[in-house]
Design an enzyme around this catalytic site. Structure first.
Site, short mmCIF file in Angstrom:
data_model
loop_
_atom_site.label_atom_id
_atom_site.label_comp_id
_atom_site.label_asym_id
_atom_site.label_seq_id
_atom_site.Cartn_x
_atom_site.Cartn_y
_atom_site.Cartn_z
N SER A 97 1.31 0.04 5.45
CA SER A 97 1.18 -0.95 6.51
C SER A 97 1.72 -2.30 6.06
O SER A 97 2.90 -2.42 5.83
CB SER A 97 -0.24 -1.07 7.06
N HIS A 102 -0.15 -16.79 4.61
CA HIS A 102 0.23 -18.07 5.20
C HIS A 102 -0.47 -19.14 4.38
O HIS A 102 -1.67 -19.04 4.13
CB HIS A 102 -0.21 -18.14 6.67
N CYS A 117 -3.34 1.80 6.60
CA CYS A 117 -3.74 3.05 7.26
C CYS A 117 -3.94 4.16 6.23
O CYS A 117 -4.13 5.31 6.59
CB CYS A 117 -2.72 3.45 8.32
#
Length: 162
Positions: A97, A102, A117
């Site tokens: 995934s 940030h 996943c």
């Protein structure tokens, strides 16, 4: 006759009707996926060294190293530095995934999301590597299962062990 049924019972009735209609068309029913479908780790790092939060290449290397240590397969990393000590945003695309980051150097803060996943990806290892590198004075972590509200009631699923 469906009016007044509890929601859980209504779902079961509708699922059985759908299964009857589907089995008339298809010879092999499609099994429900294992639950949960994914795991989501949301981490917030406060009090991080501002210089660390501005270096896109170092952050990319950190994401690759932490992901590999956690058992993930890194397909690509893409980070963007906003220059002039204004932070970095980016993502490591994993076969399992992704990891996104940030940073806000002006607030000594980094936000990290890890979605997987694969139950084999060790989110605890990844989190520990990030914490060790960022050396935050305060860390908050939220872990959630994703896709565990599958519309087929568990009691009707053949792949769920009691």
């Amino acid at each position: 006759w469906l009016v007044g049924l509890p929601f859980r019972q209504l779902r079961l009735v509708l699922w059985r009707r759908r299964a009857q209609m589907t089995s008339a068309v298809e010879s092999v029913p499609v099994p429900a996926p294992p639950l949960p479908l994914g795991r989501h780790l949301i981490a917030e790092f406060h009090g991080v060294d501002v210089d660390l939060l501005c270096e896109a290449e170092r952050i990319a290397a950190l994401l690759r190293e932490a992901a590999t240590a956690a058992g993930a397969h890194v397909l690509q990393t893409m980070l963007h530095g906003f220059g002039d000590r204004r932070g970095v945003t980016g993502v490591a695309i994993l076969a399992e995934s992704h990891i996104s980051i940030h940073t806000w150097p002006e607030h000594a803060y980094a936000a990290v999301d890890v979605f997987s996943c694969s139950p084999r990806l060790r989110q605890d290892v990844l989190q520990a590597r990030l914490q060790g590198w960022l050396q935050a004075s305060c860390v908050t972590v939220d872990k959630r299962n994703r896709g565990d509200k599958y519309p087929i009631p568990p009691e009707t699923r053949a792949d769920v062990a009691e």
